[in-house]
Design a protein around this motif. Structure first.
Motif, PDB file in Angstrom:
ATOM      1  N   PRO A  86       3.270  29.520  10.521  1.00  0.00           N
ATOM      2  CA  PRO A  86       1.951  29.967  10.919  1.00  0.00           C
ATOM      3  C   PRO A  86       1.156  30.591   9.785  1.00  0.00           C
ATOM      4  N   ALA A  87       1.789  31.165   8.782  1.00  0.00           N
ATOM      5  CA  ALA A  87       1.037  31.723   7.664  1.00  0.00           C
ATOM      6  C   ALA A  87       1.892  31.630   6.421  1.00  0.00           C
ATOM      7  N   GLY A  88       1.245  31.373   5.348  1.00  0.00           N
ATOM      8  CA  GLY A  88       1.999  31.287   4.109  1.00  0.00           C
ATOM      9  C   GLY A  88       1.115  30.864   2.962  1.00  0.00           C
ATOM     10  N   THR A  89       1.721  30.790   1.803  1.00  0.00           N
ATOM     11  CA  THR A  89       1.012  30.386   0.606  1.00  0.00           C
ATOM     12  C   THR A  89       0.550  28.951   0.730  1.00  0.00           C
ATOM     13  N   VAL A  90      -0.661  28.681   0.296  1.00  0.00           N
ATOM     14  CA  VAL A  90      -1.197  27.327   0.314  1.00  0.00           C
ATOM     15  C   VAL A  90      -0.791  26.654  -0.990  1.00  0.00           C
ATOM     16  N   TYR A  91      -0.197  25.446  -0.881  1.00  0.00           N
ATOM     17  CA  TYR A  91       0.247  24.705  -2.053  1.00  0.00           C
ATOM     18  C   TYR A  91      -0.621  23.465  -2.232  1.00  0.00           C
ATOM     19  N   SER A  92      -1.292  23.389  -3.364  1.00  0.00           N
ATOM     20  CA  SER A  92      -2.001  22.148  -3.676  1.00  0.00           C
ATOM     21  C   SER A  92      -0.950  21.145  -4.153  1.00  0.00           C
ATOM     22  N   PRO A  93      -1.247  19.860  -4.077  1.00  0.00           N
ATOM     23  CA  PRO A  93      -0.249  18.869  -4.511  1.00  0.00           C
ATOM     24  C   PRO A  93       0.233  19.078  -5.945  1.00  0.00           C
ATOM     25  N   THR A  94      -0.614  19.612  -6.817  1.00  0.00           N
ATOM     26  CA  THR A  94      -0.183  19.842  -8.197  1.00  0.00           C
ATOM     27  C   THR A  94       0.790  21.010  -8.310  1.00  0.00           C
ATOM     28  N   ASN A  95       0.879  21.850  -7.273  1.00  0.00           N
ATOM     29  CA  ASN A  95       1.809  22.981  -7.283  1.00  0.00           C
ATOM     30  C   ASN A  95       3.117  22.682  -6.566  1.00  0.00           C
ATOM     31  N   ILE A  96       3.336  21.414  -6.224  1.00  0.00           N
ATOM     32  CA  ILE A  96       4.588  21.008  -5.573  1.00  0.00           C
ATOM     33  C   ILE A  96       5.355  20.127  -6.544  1.00  0.00           C
ATOM     34  N   LYS A  97       6.561  20.577  -6.895  1.00  0.00           N
ATOM     35  CA  LYS A  97       7.387  19.844  -7.844  1.00  0.00           C
ATOM     36  C   LYS A  97       7.952  18.572  -7.205  1.00  0.00           C
ATOM     37  N   TRP A 146       1.866  11.434   3.079  1.00  0.00           N
ATOM     38  CA  TRP A 146       0.936  12.405   2.500  1.00  0.00           C
ATOM     39  C   TRP A 146       1.290  12.650   1.036  1.00  0.00           C
ATOM     40  N   ALA A 147       2.592  12.829   0.755  1.00  0.00           N
ATOM     41  CA  ALA A 147       3.033  13.110  -0.607  1.00  0.00           C
ATOM     42  C   ALA A 147       2.733  11.932  -1.537  1.00  0.00           C
ATOM     43  N   VAL A 148       2.943  10.728  -1.056  1.00  0.00           N
ATOM     44  CA  VAL A 148       2.663   9.548  -1.876  1.00  0.00           C
ATOM     45  C   VAL A 148       1.167   9.477  -2.190  1.00  0.00           C
ATOM     46  N   ARG A 149       0.326   9.712  -1.185  1.00  0.00           N
ATOM     47  CA  ARG A 149      -1.128   9.680  -1.411  1.00  0.00           C
ATOM     48  C   ARG A 149      -1.570  10.747  -2.403  1.00  0.00           C
ATOM     49  N   LYS A 150      -0.885  11.897  -2.372  1.00  0.00           N
ATOM     50  CA  LYS A 150      -1.283  13.021  -3.229  1.00  0.00           C
ATOM     51  C   LYS A 150      -0.578  13.003  -4.587  1.00  0.00           C
ATOM     52  N   GLY A 151       0.321  12.061  -4.804  1.00  0.00           N
ATOM     53  CA  GLY A 151       1.009  11.962  -6.087  1.00  0.00           C
ATOM     54  C   GLY A 151       2.142  12.953  -6.271  1.00  0.00           C
ATOM     55  N   VAL A 152       2.716  13.437  -5.162  1.00  0.00           N
ATOM     56  CA  VAL A 152       3.841  14.366  -5.227  1.00  0.00           C
ATOM     57  C   VAL A 152       5.132  13.552  -5.249  1.00  0.00           C
ATOM     58  N   GLU A 153       6.058  13.940  -6.118  1.00  0.00           N
ATOM     59  CA  GLU A 153       7.331  13.238  -6.216  1.00  0.00           C
ATOM     60  C   GLU A 153       8.134  13.434  -4.929  1.00  0.00           C
ATOM     61  N   ILE A 154       8.732  12.349  -4.437  1.00  0.00           N
ATOM     62  CA  ILE A 154       9.606  12.443  -3.263  1.00  0.00           C
ATOM     63  C   ILE A 154      11.009  11.999  -3.668  1.00  0.00           C
ATOM     64  N   PHE A 155      11.990  12.518  -2.947  1.00  0.00           N
ATOM     65  CA  PHE A 155      13.382  12.193  -3.220  1.00  0.00           C
ATOM     66  C   PHE A 155      14.065  11.950  -1.882  1.00  0.00           C
ATOM     67  N   ASP A 156      14.452  10.703  -1.637  1.00  0.00           N
ATOM     68  CA  ASP A 156      15.103  10.310  -0.382  1.00  0.00           C
ATOM     69  C   ASP A 156      16.307   9.431  -0.719  1.00  0.00           C
ATOM     70  N   PRO A 157      17.400  10.041  -1.235  1.00  0.00           N
ATOM     71  CA  PRO A 157      18.533   9.237  -1.709  1.00  0.00           C
ATOM     72  C   PRO A 157      19.260   8.467  -0.613  1.00  0.00           C
ATOM     73  N   THR A 158      19.197   8.931   0.613  1.00  0.00           N
ATOM     74  CA  THR A 158      19.917   8.248   1.704  1.00  0.00           C
ATOM     75  C   THR A 158      18.994   7.342   2.515  1.00  0.00           C
ATOM     76  N   ASN A 159      17.752   7.174   2.060  1.00  0.00           N
ATOM     77  CA  ASN A 159      16.771   6.320   2.751  1.00  0.00           C
ATOM     78  C   ASN A 159      16.623   6.704   4.224  1.00  0.00           C
ATOM     79  N   MET A 160      16.521   8.001   4.459  1.00  0.00           N
ATOM     80  CA  MET A 160      16.373   8.507   5.827  1.00  0.00           C
ATOM     81  C   MET A 160      15.092   8.012   6.498  1.00  0.00           C
ATOM     82  N   LEU A 161      14.065   7.758   5.710  1.00  0.00           N
ATOM     83  CA  LEU A 161      12.754   7.468   6.281  1.00  0.00           C
ATOM     84  C   LEU A 161      12.418   5.990   6.278  1.00  0.00           C
ATOM     85  N   VAL A 162      13.358   5.139   5.885  1.00  0.00           N
ATOM     86  CA  VAL A 162      13.104   3.699   5.879  1.00  0.00           C
ATOM     87  C   VAL A 162      13.166   3.187   7.298  1.00  0.00           C
TER      88      VAL A 162
END
Length: 169
Positions: A86-97, A146-162
């Protein structure tokens, strides 16, 4: 701008810890009850007023409650930025590793009330603490897109989302 960016998307955390709120509320209630009993039987020193004790107990409980529940994330709000809900720091895509996706660690041990597959999501910001949530695979796909559109690196080694043919999420 992608059409999905115009809407606010909330990725729900299906398994978050509620124990800090329960424990601290219980402790606060017991302390207030104890103060009331002491005042009722007259064992409390007369120089300390009820108002002073109530303020001390309420303030202590509020500080502990705020400190412990500050990190409880019930979801992630996605717009042009990512914000823990519900509340927290706002992260722009450039601030997400990186955003990591993995199988639900409790999949074999935890009965879900919903007949959906769950995925563990870990958002690693460039600074600060990582954010971990357990979300549905469908929500994980929305976060991945969302991450792909924003250029944030994703890591899905087990292909959970395929998606597999005939699979519904």
């Amino acid at each position: 701008m992608h059409p999905d960016d115009a809407a606010i998307v909330i990725i729900r955390n299906h398994r978050f810890s509620r124990w800090p709120a329960v424990v601290l509320s219980s402790v606060g209630a017991v302390l207030l009850f104890g103060v009331g009993v002491l005042l009722a039987i007259g064992a409390w020193p007369p120089q300390i007023s009820l108002l002073t004790m109530a303020v001390i107990v309420a303030a202590s409980t509020a500080v502990c409650f705020g400190a412990l529940t500050r990190f409880v994330v019930t979801g992630l709000k996605l717009t042009d930025v990512l914000q823990p809900y519900p509340a927290g720091t706002v992260y722009s895509p450039t601030n997400i590793k990186r955003i990591n996706f993995a199988p639900d660690p409790c999949e074999d041990y935890h009965d879900s009330p919903l007949p959906i597959r769950l995925v563990e999501i870990k958002v690693d910001p460039t600074r600060g603490r990582s954010i971990r949530i357990i979300a549905s695979v469908g929500d994980g796909r929305r976060l991945r897109d969302w991450a792909v559109r924003k250029g944030v690196e994703i890591f899905d080694p087990t292909n959970m989302l395929v998606e597999t043919p005939g699979q519904t999420v």
